[in-house]
Design a protein around this motif. Structure first.
Motif, PDB file in Angstrom:
ATOM      1  N   ALA A 255      28.970  44.357  30.757  1.00 43.07           N
ATOM      2  CA  ALA A 255      28.169  45.448  31.318  1.00 43.07           C
ATOM      3  C   ALA A 255      27.102  44.951  32.277  1.00 43.07           C
ATOM      4  O   ALA A 255      26.322  45.728  32.788  1.00 43.07           O
ATOM      5  N   ASN A 256      27.045  43.656  32.518  1.00 38.34           N
ATOM      6  CA  ASN A 256      25.984  43.089  33.329  1.00 38.34           C
ATOM      7  C   ASN A 256      26.254  43.278  34.816  1.00 38.34           C
ATOM      8  O   ASN A 256      27.105  42.593  35.364  1.00 38.34           O
ATOM      9  N   PRO A 257      25.569  44.198  35.510  1.00 37.89           N
ATOM     10  CA  PRO A 257      25.873  44.377  36.930  1.00 37.89           C
ATOM     11  C   PRO A 257      25.499  43.124  37.731  1.00 37.89           C
ATOM     12  O   PRO A 257      24.436  42.554  37.536  1.00 37.89           O
ATOM     13  N   GLU A 258      26.389  42.698  38.605  1.00 42.24           N
ATOM     14  CA  GLU A 258      26.136  41.489  39.388  1.00 42.24           C
ATOM     15  C   GLU A 258      25.961  41.839  40.855  1.00 42.24           C
ATOM     16  O   GLU A 258      26.579  42.775  41.341  1.00 42.24           O
ATOM     17  N   PRO A 259      25.118  41.089  41.562  1.00 41.81           N
ATOM     18  CA  PRO A 259      24.817  41.439  42.956  1.00 41.81           C
ATOM     19  C   PRO A 259      25.937  41.065  43.906  1.00 41.81           C
ATOM     20  O   PRO A 259      25.730  40.326  44.851  1.00 41.81           O
ATOM     21  N   ASP A 260      27.129  41.527  43.651  1.00 40.01           N
ATOM     22  CA  ASP A 260      28.233  41.275  44.556  1.00 40.01           C
ATOM     23  C   ASP A 260      29.041  42.560  44.684  1.00 40.01           C
ATOM     24  O   ASP A 260      29.719  42.970  43.754  1.00 40.01           O
ATOM     25  N   PRO A 261      28.953  43.214  45.865  1.00 38.25           N
ATOM     26  CA  PRO A 261      29.602  44.517  46.008  1.00 38.25           C
ATOM     27  C   PRO A 261      31.122  44.456  45.869  1.00 38.25           C
ATOM     28  O   PRO A 261      31.755  45.467  45.605  1.00 38.25           O
ATOM     29  N   HIS A 265      35.166  44.726  38.418  1.00 37.32           N
ATOM     30  CA  HIS A 265      34.663  44.689  37.047  1.00 37.32           C
ATOM     31  C   HIS A 265      35.756  45.054  36.065  1.00 37.32           C
ATOM     32  O   HIS A 265      36.302  46.146  36.106  1.00 37.32           O
TER      33      HIS A 265
ATOM     34  N   VAL B 190      24.959  50.822  32.852  1.00 33.12           N
ATOM     35  CA  VAL B 190      26.261  50.925  33.499  1.00 33.12           C
ATOM     36  C   VAL B 190      26.807  52.345  33.374  1.00 33.12           C
ATOM     37  O   VAL B 190      27.317  52.917  34.339  1.00 33.12           O
ATOM     38  N   GLY B 215      21.939  43.862  41.202  1.00 32.87           N
ATOM     39  CA  GLY B 215      23.277  44.108  40.676  1.00 32.87           C
ATOM     40  C   GLY B 215      23.614  45.590  40.681  1.00 32.87           C
ATOM     41  O   GLY B 215      24.716  45.998  41.053  1.00 32.87           O
ATOM     42  N   ALA B 218      24.234  46.773  44.217  1.00 33.32           N
ATOM     43  CA  ALA B 218      25.536  46.319  44.711  1.00 33.32           C
ATOM     44  C   ALA B 218      26.647  47.207  44.188  1.00 33.32           C
ATOM     45  O   ALA B 218      27.617  47.494  44.868  1.00 33.32           O
ATOM     46  N   GLU B 219      26.499  47.642  42.957  1.00 30.15           N
ATOM     47  CA  GLU B 219      27.567  48.402  42.332  1.00 30.15           C
ATOM     48  C   GLU B 219      27.590  49.861  42.763  1.00 30.15           C
ATOM     49  O   GLU B 219      28.636  50.455  42.941  1.00 30.15           O
TER      50      GLU B 219
END
Lengths: 326, 328
Positions: A255-261, A265, B190, B215, B218-219
Motif C-alpha cells: 500500500a506504500n505509494p511510491e513517487p513513480d507515475p 502496483h 490508498v 508518492g 505520482a499515483e
C-alpha cells in the motif's frame, strides 16, 4: 553490542474498562505482546492507528498500567513500580512524544526546555548553561536558539528540541512515538539521521513507533507489525521487507505509494473496515480482511510464533483474485 | 476549457515586521476533468494559495495583482463577498486535512448532509435520499442508518469519506483537496486515493490536490505544480516532472523521499538550510541559498522557462542545457 536485552517485554496486556462504572467488560488495547531490545539496537513498531502502538509505548514507560505480563528493563522488573520508584528509571528510559510542537511548553524558552530534565532529576552539579550549549550542538541547533520560544521554531527544529530533551540525561533507551509525523521529507531525513547518529555515538537503544514503512526500512534493525493489539509478524527488517510472511504485512508494504507515475502496483487491497476491539473476530483476527482467508482461519486461532498465520505467504505471493485474473 | 487559471498571482501579508510577500507570480492552470497536484513543503504557500482562490485570506492578506479565472469567465479576485459565497459549495468545494474538524460533532451525519443542501430547493426527503446516494458512492456500509449516526461513531477513514461525499454532493466544477490523506494510514490512504479517482471520473470535476507526499501525487495526479517559498518553481505533467525534473529543488525533493531509496541506507538525503524569510526575499533565485548548482547567473531574478510543451521550470539551467543540446 552485548547480547543481554536492555528491555524485555513479555506477554504484556493492557485492558481498558468500557461501558461505565457498573460494567465489568473491558477491551484489550494490547493483547499479549513480547519482544526484546538489545543495547544499540533500533526496534520498530508498525501498524495502523488504533493498533495499540502508542498504548504499548506508554505501558513500557510506566504511563499506562498493564493488566498482565511483565516488563524488564536493565535487569529489573519495572511494570509494578510506583511513581517514586519509577522516577530513577525514567532517567534511563526517555520518551519522545508524537506532536513536536505540542510536547513543548509554549511558555518556556528552548534553553529551559532542554534543561528541564535536570531540574526534575537533579543536575548532579552540572553547569546548566554549558549543558544547554552541549545539547543544542548535539542536535545541530545554534546556541542562540536557547532564548527562543516554541512558536518561533519550525517543525523540524521543535523535533530537534524534543530529541535534545530526550537525550539530556544520557538514557540507555529512547522511545520515539512517530518521530517524523508531520515533517517535510527533507526535514524527515534530518531527524532520522540525527537519531541514527546519536544512537551510534551514544550507544542508545531505540524503540520507534511509526506508520511510515519507508522510514522503518532505513532505520530499524528489527520490526514488529501490530494489528488489533497483537504482533502479527516480527523479525529482521530487511528480511521482512523483502519477503513478508503475514498477509497483513504484505498488504501494508504493497500500500506504500511510491513517487513513480509509471510504477505498476500489484496492490493487495484490504476491505477498509477494521474490526472493533469490542467484538474481536474469532479464529485468526485478521480473517475478516484477509484475501487469502480459508475456513480454518475463521475458527482456529493461528499458532503463536514470529508469524501468526495459518498459511504464511511464499515470497512474491499474490492474492487469489489477482492470481486468477492473470 | 480550463476550470481554473491562475496567472501572475501575488499575495502580500502586512505583518508587524513589515510586508511579507507570500505568493510571487504564481501561474498555473487546472484543465477541465484533470487532477492537478500541488506539492511543496511547509511554508511554501500552499494554504495561502487555497485561501486566495476561495476568497478566504486573513484580514491582513491582500492580492496585489494577478488573476484567478474560474471557468474562463469570473475573475475570483474581483468578485464580491456575496458572489464568492454563491460559488463556494456548489461550484468550488473543499476537503480538508482533518476529517474530525470538518464535521460537527453534535449533529448527526444526516442532519449535516441535509443542511448543506439548503440551496437545492428540494424536500427534506429528497435531500435525505441524495445524502444516502452520496454515502453509498463513497462506500459507507449501511448508508441508510449511517444518516442517524454521529461523527464519533465512524473511524477516521470513514469520516474522511463522509467529508468527501459532502464536498461532492453539489457536483462542483472544482474540488480543492487539502492534504486529505495525511491523517490516514497507508492502507486507508490508498483506498481514499482510489475513491477520489473514481469519483472524479464519475462526476467529471477537476481536482486541485494539495499534498507533500510525492508518492500520492505520482499515483493520483495527471499534472503537478511544485512550489517553493511562494513561487511555482516547476510545473508539467506528472510523468515529465517526476522522470525529468529540471529545477534543482524538484530534483532534491524527489531524492529526499525515502521511498526512492531502494537500497537500505542509514544516512538519508536532506536539503540543508531553510526557506528564506519572505519579508526579505532574495533578489535572485529564491532557492539559490540552498542550491548545490548555484552559479553567478542565479543572482538575478528568474523567469519561468519552457522545457518542453507543458513543462516549465523557473531556473536558468534550463537555458544552458538547451544551448548544450543545440551545440551538440
Amino acid at each position: 553490542m552485548s547480547d543481554d536485552p536492555i528491555l524485555s517485554v513479555d506477554d504484556v496486556q493492557v485492558s481498558f474498562p468500557v461501558g461505565g462504572l457498573a460494567s465489568r467488560s473491558a477491551i484489550l488495547g494490547v493483547a499479549g505482546v513480547s519482544f526484546q531490545v538489545r543495547p544499540g539496537e533500533t526496534f520498530a513498531l508498525v501498524g495502523e492507528s488504533g493498533s495499540g502502538k502508542t498504548t504499548l509505548a506508554r505501558a513500557i514507560n510506566g504511563l499506562q498500567e498493564i493488566s498482565a505480563g511483565s516488563i524488564t528493563f536493565e535487569g529489573g522488573r519495572i511494570d509494578r513500580l510506583g511513581k517514586r520508584e519509577m522516577k530513577p528509571i525514567r532517567k534511563r528510559m526517555s520518551m519522545m512524544f508524537q506532536d513536536p510542537v505540542g510536547s513543548l511548553s509554549p511558555r518556556m524558552t528552548v534553553g529551559d526546555l532542554v534543561t528541564e530534565p535536570y531540574r526534575i532529576h537533579g543536575s548532579d552539579g552540572r553547569d546548566l548553561r554549558a549543558e544547554t550549549e552541549r545539547l543544542l550542538s548535539l542536535v545541530g541547533l545554534p546556541a542562540n536558539f536557547a532564548s527562543r520560544y516554541p512558536h518561533q521554531l519550525s517543525g523540524g527544529q521543535a523535533r530537534r528540541v524534543g530529541v535534545a530533551r530526550a537525550i539530556a540525561l544520557d538514557p540507555a533507551l529512547v522511545i520515539a512515538d512517530e518521530p517524523t509525523a508531520g515533517l517535510d521529507v527533507s526535514v524527515q531525513g534530518e531527524v532520522l539521521n540525527l537519531l541514527n547518529d546519536l544512537r551510534e555515538r551514544l550507544g542508545l537503544a531505540m524503540v520507534i513507533i511509526t506508520h511510515n514503512l519507508h522510514v522503518v526500512h532505513h532505520v530499524a534493525d528489527r520490526t514488529a507489525v501490530m494489528y488489533l493489539g497483537r504482533f502479527v509478524e516480527k523479525g529482521e527488517t530487511e528480511a521482512m521487507f523483502s519477503a513478508p510472511c503475514h498477509p497483513y504485512t504484505a498488504a501494508l508494504l504493497s500500500a506504500n505509494p511510491e513517487p513513480d507515475p509509471d510504477k505498476v502496483h500489484d496492490r493487495i487491497t484490504l476491505p477498509a473496515e477494521v474490526p472493533s476491539l469490542l467484538s474481536r473476530p474469532s479464529g485468526c483476527e485478521f480473517h475478516t480482511r484477509c484475501p487469502w482467508a480459508q475456513e480454518t482461519c475463521k475458527t482456529v486461532p493461528p499458532p503463536p510464533g514470529d508469524v501468526t498465520c495459518h498459511f504464511p505467504l511464499a515470497p512474491g505471493a499474490r492474492p487469489p483474485e489477482l492470481e486468477s485474473a492473470r | 476549457m480550463t476550470t481554473l487559471s491562475v496567472s501572475g498571482l501575488n499575495v502580500w501579508f502586512s505583518t508587524e515586521d513589515g510586508p511579507l510577500h507570500a505568493l510571487k507570480d504564481v501561474t498555473f492552470d487546472i484543465p477541465e476533468r484533470r487532477i492537478v497536484g500541488i506539492v511543496g513543503e511547509s511554508g511554501c504557500g500552499k494554504s495561502t494559495l487555497i485561501n486566495a482562490i476561495l476568497g478566504l485570506l486573513a484580514d491582513n492578506g491582500e492580492i496585489r495583482n494577478g488573476e484567478i479565472l474560474f471557468e474562463g469567465q469570473s475573475d475570483l479576485t474581483k468578485l464580491t463577498r456575496r458572489e464568492m459565497q454563491d460559488l463556494r459549495g456548489p461550484r468550488i468545494s473543499t476537503v480538508f486535512q482533518d476529517p474530525m474538524g470538518a464535521l460537527n460533532p453534535v449533529l448527526s451525519v444526516g442532519e449535516q448532509m441535509i443542511n448543506i443542501q439548503y440551496r437545492s430547493g428540494q424536500s427534506k426527503a429528497e435531500k435525505a435520499a441524495r445524502a444516502i446516494e452520496m454515502l453509498k458512492l463513497v462506500r459507507i456500509p449501511d448508508a441508510d442508518s449511517a444518516l442517524n449516526r454521529y461523527p464519533h461513531q465512524f473511524s477516521g477513514g470513514m469520516k474522511q469519506r463522509i467529508a468527501i461525499a459532502m464536498s461532492l454532493m453539489m457536483e462542483p466544477a472544482l474540488l480543492i483537496a487539502d492534504e486529505p490523506t495525511t491523517a490516514l494510514d497507508a492502507t486507508l490512504e490508498v483506498a481514499t486515493i482510489e475513491l477520489l479517482q473514481d469519483l472524479q471520473e464519475q462526476i467529471g470535476c477537476s481536482v486541485m490536490f494539495i499534498s507533500h507526499h510525492l508518492g500520492v501525487i505520482a499515483e493520483l495526479c495527471q499534472d503537478v505544480v511544485v512550489m517553493y517559498a511562494g513561487e511555482v518553481v516547476e510545473r508539467g505533467t506528472v510523468r515529465d516532472v517526476f522522470h525529468d525534473p529540471r529545477h534543482p529543488y524538484t530534483r532534491r525533493l524527489l531524492e529526499c523521499d525515502p521511498a526512492r531509496q531502494t537500497e537500505r541506507t542509514r544516512v538519508l538525503p536532506t536539503i540543508p538550510g531553510e526557506i528564506p524569510d519572505l519579508r526579505h526575499r532574495p533578489e535572485g533565485c529564491v532557492f539559490a541559498p540552498r542550491c548545490l548548482e548555484r552559479h553567478p547567473g542565479c543572482d538575478m531574478a528568474q523567469s519561468e522557462r519552457m522545457v518542453a510543451p507543458g513543462h516549465a521550470a523557473r531556473c536558468n539551467l534550463v537555458d544552458q542545457s538547451a544551448a548544450e543540446g543545440e551545440s551538440a
